[in-house]
Write a protein that holds these residues in place. Sequence first.
Motif, PDB file in Angstrom:
ATOM      1  N   ARG A 235      43.993   9.776  -0.493  1.00 32.29           N
ATOM      2  CA  ARG A 235      42.738  10.167  -1.137  1.00 32.29           C
ATOM      3  C   ARG A 235      41.757   9.012  -1.125  1.00 32.29           C
ATOM      4  O   ARG A 235      42.082   7.894  -1.525  1.00 32.29           O
ATOM      5  CB  ARG A 235      42.989  10.612  -2.573  1.00 32.29           C
ATOM      6  N   PHE A 236      40.550   9.278  -0.638  1.00 30.68           N
ATOM      7  CA  PHE A 236      39.419   8.352  -0.699  1.00 30.68           C
ATOM      8  C   PHE A 236      38.350   9.011  -1.564  1.00 30.68           C
ATOM      9  O   PHE A 236      37.576   9.842  -1.087  1.00 30.68           O
ATOM     10  CB  PHE A 236      38.845   8.094   0.697  1.00 30.68           C
ATOM     11  N   GLY A 237      38.305   8.684  -2.842  1.00 35.85           N
ATOM     12  CA  GLY A 237      37.293   9.269  -3.712  1.00 35.85           C
ATOM     13  C   GLY A 237      37.474  10.761  -3.876  1.00 35.85           C
ATOM     14  O   GLY A 237      38.539  11.233  -4.283  1.00 35.85           O
ATOM     15  N   ASP A 238      36.441  11.526  -3.543  1.00 32.86           N
ATOM     16  CA  ASP A 238      36.493  12.967  -3.736  1.00 32.86           C
ATOM     17  C   ASP A 238      36.847  13.719  -2.459  1.00 32.86           C
ATOM     18  O   ASP A 238      36.648  14.928  -2.362  1.00 32.86           O
ATOM     19  CB  ASP A 238      35.153  13.480  -4.293  1.00 32.86           C
ATOM     20  N   ARG A 239      37.390  13.003  -1.468  1.00 29.44           N
ATOM     21  CA  ARG A 239      37.856  13.634  -0.239  1.00 29.44           C
ATOM     22  C   ARG A 239      39.225  13.074   0.132  1.00 29.44           C
ATOM     23  O   ARG A 239      39.676  12.076  -0.419  1.00 29.44           O
ATOM     24  CB  ARG A 239      36.871  13.419   0.918  1.00 29.44           C
ATOM     25  N   THR A 240      39.867  13.726   1.092  1.00 32.18           N
ATOM     26  CA  THR A 240      41.123  13.220   1.630  1.00 32.18           C
ATOM     27  C   THR A 240      40.874  12.678   3.021  1.00 32.18           C
ATOM     28  O   THR A 240      40.205  13.317   3.845  1.00 32.18           O
ATOM     29  CB  THR A 240      42.188  14.328   1.695  1.00 32.18           C
TER      30      THR A 240
ATOM     31  N   ALA B  35      39.394  -0.236  -4.864  1.00 35.79           N
ATOM     32  CA  ALA B  35      38.394   0.820  -4.892  1.00 35.79           C
ATOM     33  C   ALA B  35      37.358   0.487  -5.950  1.00 35.79           C
ATOM     34  O   ALA B  35      37.699  -0.009  -7.028  1.00 35.79           O
ATOM     35  CB  ALA B  35      39.037   2.166  -5.187  1.00 35.79           C
ATOM     36  N   ASP B  36      36.122   0.736  -5.645  1.00 28.63           N
ATOM     37  CA  ASP B  36      35.024   0.501  -6.579  1.00 28.63           C
ATOM     38  C   ASP B  36      34.743   1.801  -7.319  1.00 28.63           C
ATOM     39  O   ASP B  36      34.322   2.793  -6.714  1.00 28.63           O
ATOM     40  CB  ASP B  36      33.791   0.032  -5.822  1.00 28.63           C
ATOM     41  N   ILE B  37      34.986   1.805  -8.631  1.00 31.73           N
ATOM     42  CA  ILE B  37      34.819   3.040  -9.393  1.00 31.73           C
ATOM     43  C   ILE B  37      33.357   3.447  -9.535  1.00 31.73           C
ATOM     44  O   ILE B  37      33.052   4.588  -9.872  1.00 31.73           O
ATOM     45  CB  ILE B  37      35.460   2.907 -10.789  1.00 31.73           C
ATOM     46  N   ASN B  38      32.455   2.529  -9.272  1.00 32.44           N
ATOM     47  CA  ASN B  38      31.023   2.837  -9.394  1.00 32.44           C
ATOM     48  C   ASN B  38      30.446   3.403  -8.106  1.00 32.44           C
ATOM     49  O   ASN B  38      29.682   4.372  -8.137  1.00 32.44           O
ATOM     50  CB  ASN B  38      30.258   1.585  -9.804  1.00 32.44           C
TER      51      ASN B  38
ATOM     52  N   TYR C 198      35.642   1.831   3.601  1.00 34.37           N
ATOM     53  CA  TYR C 198      34.841   3.046   3.477  1.00 34.37           C
ATOM     54  C   TYR C 198      33.817   2.881   2.370  1.00 34.37           C
ATOM     55  O   TYR C 198      34.144   2.463   1.248  1.00 34.37           O
ATOM     56  CB  TYR C 198      35.729   4.246   3.162  1.00 34.37           C
ATOM     57  N   THR C 199      32.564   3.198   2.680  1.00 36.24           N
ATOM     58  CA  THR C 199      31.492   3.242   1.691  1.00 36.24           C
ATOM     59  C   THR C 199      30.843   4.611   1.761  1.00 36.24           C
ATOM     60  O   THR C 199      30.323   4.993   2.815  1.00 36.24           O
ATOM     61  CB  THR C 199      30.443   2.154   1.949  1.00 36.24           C
TER      62      THR C 199
END
Length: 387
Positions: free
Chosen positions: A51-56, A155-158, A193-194
């Motif tokens: 998982r990368f943020g709100d996607r896989t 991972a940057d939560i912001n 990833y950004t």
Amino acid sequence: MSPRFSSLLAASVALGGWARADFIPTVSGTPQVLGNVTDPTINRDSCVSVRFGDRTFWTCRDSQPYDSNTGAPILPVYSSSASWTDFNSSGQPNIQTGIQSAQGNQDGLLCYGENNQTPFFPIISSECSDNSAGACSDGTRWAIWPDSPPLVTEADINTGAVGAYTWIHQAHLTSSLVPLNPDPPTTLYLILYTPTSSASGASSSALPTVSIVNDNFWTADQFPYGVYGGVVSNGSAYLYGQNVAGAVGLAKVPAGSIQDQTAYQYYVNGAWTSTAPGVNDTGINIENASAGGQGTYYFSSVWNLFVWIGQASGSIGADFYITTAPAPEGPWAQPTKFYSGESNGLAYSLQAHPGLLKDSSENAIYLSWTTSNSMGYYTTLVYVEWE
């Protein structure tokens, strides 16, 4: 790693509840076959996910474009590829029906991403890099294939920015896929990833960047930690490796120091040491840390246990085994088969996908395996709930 990362991903391990050395879960009800992990334009082999943020984010082995007329995969072959899949509004994988593809309509999880028919993981110059599959003029090839998901360390939560690492064997194969270097060196890759916004004009299909950190991170005489899988827990990355003899070894390193080999410790003869063992040294193997085949390590917050799910050594079916442990080094329970999926006689690259779960409290797991026929590769996705 870049200072823009402000939050280190770490599983919180509080021993208690299910945290016992002999725990094996029981499947609840009948597992649900959800369809295939499907890309309408690319034929992908042996995919793993994280998982990368709100996607896989998925990385796969040999990949080919489809012929739009015949539906068959065509040249070129590129030794790895990557893609995205989405979640629905309920936070579950966005399973769709009737996905239009060159091979007809399929149900399952839609993959997308800008691969441009080049390997996602760069091939180093000594690996016949002038060919996208690593194929050499003498009929051999360098199979730069990911065996486990990228290990997210920061991972940057912001901003949603992510940093992850993948270790890949420099496997040199004959034309019949026999290894010429059974315990090869290991290349370390960094994935960054950004997230982009629609206002920037960037495509949501854009893939993360990937670069080679060290093309000889583990030499041929060292144990290939990280290739077999890994878990980040309480600020440390625990990295598993497997040699050609089948021994499974474990190393640990602060998650922010992956690239610094002087920061590593190794589990040998039941204790941690700063001396790296040789690939064939004794005292390395961790009993029951896997069933011997390819699989996935992760931490279950529901059970407060480390988990491995995958295939047994020598198996050719979609027979999934599980083992658990209260600590990365064990003791691990006896691996037990809990699910058998349908295949056409050959199934491989069995994987678990904890990153597809809605949240850490969901007492379930997604599974996948790869089968193939004359028209290409198929990655079946299944949802399993536990008692």
